[in-house]
Design an enzyme around this catalytic site. Structure first.
Site, PDB file in Angstrom:
ATOM      1  N   LEU A  87       0.835  -1.196   0.000  1.00 42.65           N
ATOM      2  CA  LEU A  87       0.000   0.000   0.000  1.00 42.65           C
ATOM      3  C   LEU A  87       0.876   1.254   0.000  1.00 42.65           C
ATOM      4  CD1 LEU A  87      -2.457  -1.454   2.629  1.00 42.65           C
ATOM      5  CD2 LEU A  87      -2.987  -1.049   0.224  1.00 42.65           C
ATOM      6  N   PRO A  88       0.336   2.381  -0.465  1.00 41.81           N
ATOM      7  CA  PRO A  88       1.178   3.572  -0.613  1.00 41.81           C
ATOM      8  C   PRO A  88       1.662   4.194   0.688  1.00 41.81           C
ATOM      9  CG  PRO A  88      -0.749   3.694  -2.059  1.00 41.81           C
ATOM     10  CD  PRO A  88      -0.983   2.555  -1.107  1.00 41.81           C
ATOM     11  N   THR A  92       6.305   0.683   2.600  1.00 38.48           N
ATOM     12  CA  THR A  92       7.276   1.491   3.338  1.00 38.48           C
ATOM     13  C   THR A  92       6.498   2.176   4.448  1.00 38.48           C
ATOM     14  OG1 THR A  92       8.580   1.823   1.329  1.00 38.48           O
ATOM     15  CG2 THR A  92       9.020   3.301   3.178  1.00 38.48           C
ATOM     16  N   LYS A 126       6.276  11.748   1.874  1.00 37.92           N
ATOM     17  CA  LYS A 126       5.870  10.787   2.907  1.00 37.92           C
ATOM     18  C   LYS A 126       7.083  10.059   3.459  1.00 37.92           C
ATOM     19  CE  LYS A 126       4.901   6.714   1.964  1.00 37.92           C
ATOM     20  NZ  LYS A 126       5.572   5.371   1.968  1.00 37.92           N
ATOM     21  N   LYS A 144      14.941   0.113   4.467  1.00 36.83           N
ATOM     22  CA  LYS A 144      14.313   0.695   3.276  1.00 36.83           C
ATOM     23  C   LYS A 144      14.397   2.218   3.311  1.00 36.83           C
ATOM     24  CE  LYS A 144      11.950   1.747  -0.298  1.00 36.83           C
ATOM     25  NZ  LYS A 144      10.524   1.527  -0.504  1.00 36.83           N
TER      26      LYS A 144
END
Length: 310
Positions: free
Chosen positions: A73-74, A103, A244, A176
């Site tokens: 998911l974003p 992430t 983000k 990440k």
């Protein structure tokens, strides 16, 4: 049945079949896995259904029917909405494993793991490698979790790319975000390098050849520069998502106890690009703003295949 045979028959649930999740889901199907999928976009869902995925009625339906749940998911708030709001977390069965490919914010992952039903394991495994890596199985997956959970996840995730066990749950997201920290710094620096060379009489193609065959080389120089040359700036990842991730990086930076000025500068440059072009603009508009300010054009003739088609 051996443990290896049992893993081959595990049903995989997949929530989030968008730019990254869709190609990953299709690779699992091509490898012969049974996949039950859901996405709120009917178009995205039908694309994986055409590749053989079973269509679920919702996120909780996926979670209730699978042995291993993958979420791609974003944003962290989307994970929260799916796992808590849509009931996917509560629907997971004892003995199942949830692997979050998003992430994400570590605090949220740990909270959701604590709220999971008894007998449910949780690991974080965000990915890097862009859309072309997802399509071609050349991603790198940073997994954080217990050894047994990683051993269970590895044969599934290896269909998507290289799997690196980073440590306990939460370290996957930390690694990440470190790689994205370097990506964003490199992207902003690449634009400055092009501008510096061009302003001093070097042809852009020559400059790129020199950079990619020297100590200045990087994945960003090779992978992202063609999107600058083509002038589309890679819309497969938006400035909003860059911001983000830079916000999540800033949260992790609080643990360092010392300034991170290069990271802070990259965050400011991406914020400025967002203010100028809007949050939906392609990620490499951070370079476009420098082109405009310096009155330079970084268009370069060539057969630049968009990364989402490679």
């Amino acid at each position: 049945m051996s443990a290896e045979d049992a893993r081959r028959t595990e049903v995989i649930g997949f929530i989030g079949a968008g730019n990254m999740g869709g190609p990953m889901c299709r690779r699992l199907l091509a490898a012969g896995h049974r996949v039950i999928a859901f996405d709120r976009s009917d178009e995205a869902l039908q694309a994986v259904a055409a590749a053989g995925a079973e269509v679920a009625t919702g996120a909780a339906d996926v979670a209730a029917r699978c042995d291993v749940l993958l979420t791609s998911l974003p944003r962290p708030d989307h994970v929260d909405s799916v796992m808590r709001g849509a009931g996917a977390l509560a629907a997971l069965r004892s003995g199942s494993l949830w692997i979050d490919l998003t992430t994400n914010r570590n605090e949220l992952v740990h909270q959701l793991a604590a709220e999971a039903p008894a007998g449910v394991s949780v690991a974080d495994s965000p990915v890097t490698g862009a859309v072309d890596g997802a399509r071609n199985g050349h991603l790198t997956l940073f997994i954080g979790g217990a050894d047994d959970d990683v051993a269970r996840a590895r044969p599934i995730l290896e269909h998507l790319g290289r799997v690196i066990h980073c440590g306990p749950r939460g370290t996957g997201n930390a690694v990440k975000l470190v790689t994205n920290q370097l990506w964003f710094i490199h992207a902003a620096a690449l634009g400055e390098a092009f501008a510096l060379g061009m302003a001093n009489g070097v042809e852009l193609g020559t400059l790129w050849e020199a950079i990619t065959n020297s100590v200045g080389d990087s994945f960003v120089a090779r992978h992202d520069a063609p999107s600058i040359f083509a002038g589309h700036y890679d819309p497969s990842f938006s400035l909003d998502l860059c911001n983000k991730d830079l916000g999540l990086i800033a949260e992790l930076a609080q643990a360092v106890g010392a300034p991170l000025p290069l990271t802070d500068t990259a965050r400011r440059r991406f914020a400025e690009a967002t203010e100028r072009y809007g949050p939906a603009a392609a990620e490499l508009h951070v370079v476009r703003q420098l082109e405009e300010d310096a009155q330079l054009s970084m268009r370069l003739a060539g057969d630049w295949t968009p990364p989402w088609e490679a």
